[in-house]
Design an enzyme around this catalytic site. Structure first.
Site: not given
Ligand code: C6P
Length: 420
Positions: A136, A213, A216, A239, A377
């Site tokens: 991401h 990370d 997910q 999430k 992203c």
């Molecule tokens: N992915 C998706 O629709 P934040 O925005 O900080 O809560 O998470 C960022 C982020 C970091 N790593 C991974 C693997 C992610 O999937 C995400 C967020 C969302 O896939 C929004 S782009």
């Protein structure tokens, strides 16, 4: 009240009553465009159970005060609630010590914190950071920034067409120049579950640290940071059925001790003079300013909710729905799944041949089905597959096979419209 709401959440080992669970989520009861809402955009953000909403409301109604400052009853109650949430999260991740749980805004801020506080002061020309093609943007751009600041170099491990990490190529990239290995536990666009234990071991064998990370991964399966032995792990509350604006950075105490503060301000200091300041103990050294108190309390309630259902039960339930969905989409002519690694979490990206994903998403929405369409992203990953964007259904613990039937029904409509 819905009859299901009177039943217990848990049905026995490795099972929960999904209708009972759905009754906990007020938002799921609505219609969208004349159809019952089918929410399949959990990778973007998950819905919130009543107890999370109640915990946040309860804080504002009864306990609202700043934390770690006041001696009065409300401040004490608010502080206890926040610190209780930290203990809940510590247990959820199996961290050794509550000092290792830093509350941040989300996964993005957690990764930026590691890049700026741990990496920036120690990296220089000749050093390397290894990431993967499936990252991401939040696990790419913070490292690019720190490379620009220090002269370090970013290396990218390739993936196979299936979406599995090419472990042979990865192993070759990790060497004595590597200082940091940063990888997704689960890919948001492919659903691939990376072999994170092996990744951490490879990083450590090369003398590098491992940053995972878990944005997910945390909502879908048990996370044990001690078993993984990762140096840092990040997740986003929103999430994980908790509120937005809150997340967690887990860091091994020694790593957090050796990192510089991220931001300066109240709460992160022990002493301040105009000549110099000294820092508070962990984790407060990294929590400058008034934190997102309601967010921490909401996240604590969300983690308790998931723990009560059981992460094994959640994983088993979502695996069943994912298998069903994979079979259903595979059977559709003109639909191609992108991301077919053997180890997958509940994320299903796909292409409907000849139709832009935005059109797929719009038509699905007209049928009450919420999916995401776009680059997720993960622009470099889109480039790897030669697509501008993908449609994505991402599962949560409340999704059912019937939700997948509704998705498939909406995809038939897409094909009808575009085959004309
Ligand atoms: N992915 C998706 O629709 P934040 O925005 O900080 O809560 O998470 C960022 C982020 C970091 N790593 C991974 C693997 C992610 O999937 C995400 C967020 C969302 O896939 C929004 S782009």
């Amino acid at each position: 009240m819905n009859a299901a709401a009177d039943r217990p959440l848990q049905r026995g080992s490795n099972l929960f009553d999904v209708e009972r669970v759905r009754a906990e989520f007020p938002i799921l009861g609505q219609e969208v465009n004349g159809h019952p809402l089918v929410y399949l955009d959990n990778g973007a953000t998950s819905q919130k159970p009543r107890r999370v909403i109640d915990a946040i409301r309860g804080y504002y109604e009864s306990d609202n005060a700043n934390v770690h400052r006041g001696l009065h009853a409300l401040s004490e109650r608010a502080t206890n609630a926040c610190e209780g949430a930290r203990d809940t999260v510590r247990a959820f991740l199996n961290a050794a010590d509550r000092r290792e749980i830093v509350f941040v805004r989300g996964a993005t801020e957690g990764l930026n914190l590691v890049a700026q506080s741990w990496a920036r002061p120690r990296l220089g020309p000749g050093d390397e950071i290894v990431i993967t093609t499936m990252e991401h943007h939040s696990n790419i751009v913070p490292w690019q920034l720190v490379c620009r600041q220090t002269g370090a170099r970013l290396r990218v491990a390739p993936i196979h067409d299936s979406g599995a990490l090419d472990m042979e190529a990865f192993a070759k990239l990790v060497n004595e120049r590597t200082r940091i290995v940063a990888a997704a536990h689960v890919s948001n666009a492919l659903g691939t579950i990376n072999p994170v234990k092996e990744i951490v071991e490879a990083a450590h064998a090369a003398g590098a640290i491992a940053v995972l990370d878990g944005a997910q991964a945390a909502p879908h399966d048990t996370i044990d940071v001690r078993a993984l032995d990762c140096d840092f792990y990040v997740l986003s509350s929103h999430k994980c059925y908790g509120p937005t604006g809150t997340g967690v950075l887990y860091g091994q105490a020694t790593r957090l001790e050796e990192a510089e503060p991220y931001q300066g301000g109240g709460d992160m200091i022990r002493t301040v003079s105009f000549e110099e300041s000294t820092w508070n103990d962990l984790p407060y050294k990294f929590e400058a300013g008034t934190p997102n108190i309601a967010g921490m309390i909401g996240l604590g309630a969300a983690v308790e909710f998931m723990t009560e259902l059981g992460m094994d039960a959640i994983a088993a339930h979502e695996r069943d729905v994912l298998e069903y969905a994979t079979g259903a989409l595979d059977a559709l002519d003109g639909v191609r799944i992108v991301g077919t690694a053997r180890e997958k979490a509940g994320i299903l990206s796909f292409v409907v041949e000849g139709v832009h994903p935005h059109d797929v998403g719009t038509i699905a929405d007209q049928h009450g089905v919420a999916i995401r369409a776009g680059h997720h992203c993960a622009m470099p990953l889109m480039r790897r597959y030669g697509v501008p964007a993908l449609s994505r259904a991402s599962l949560g613990l409340y999704n059912t096979r019937a939700d997948i039937d509704a998705l498939v029904g909406s995809l038939h409509k897409v094909k009808e419209i575009f085959d004309r």
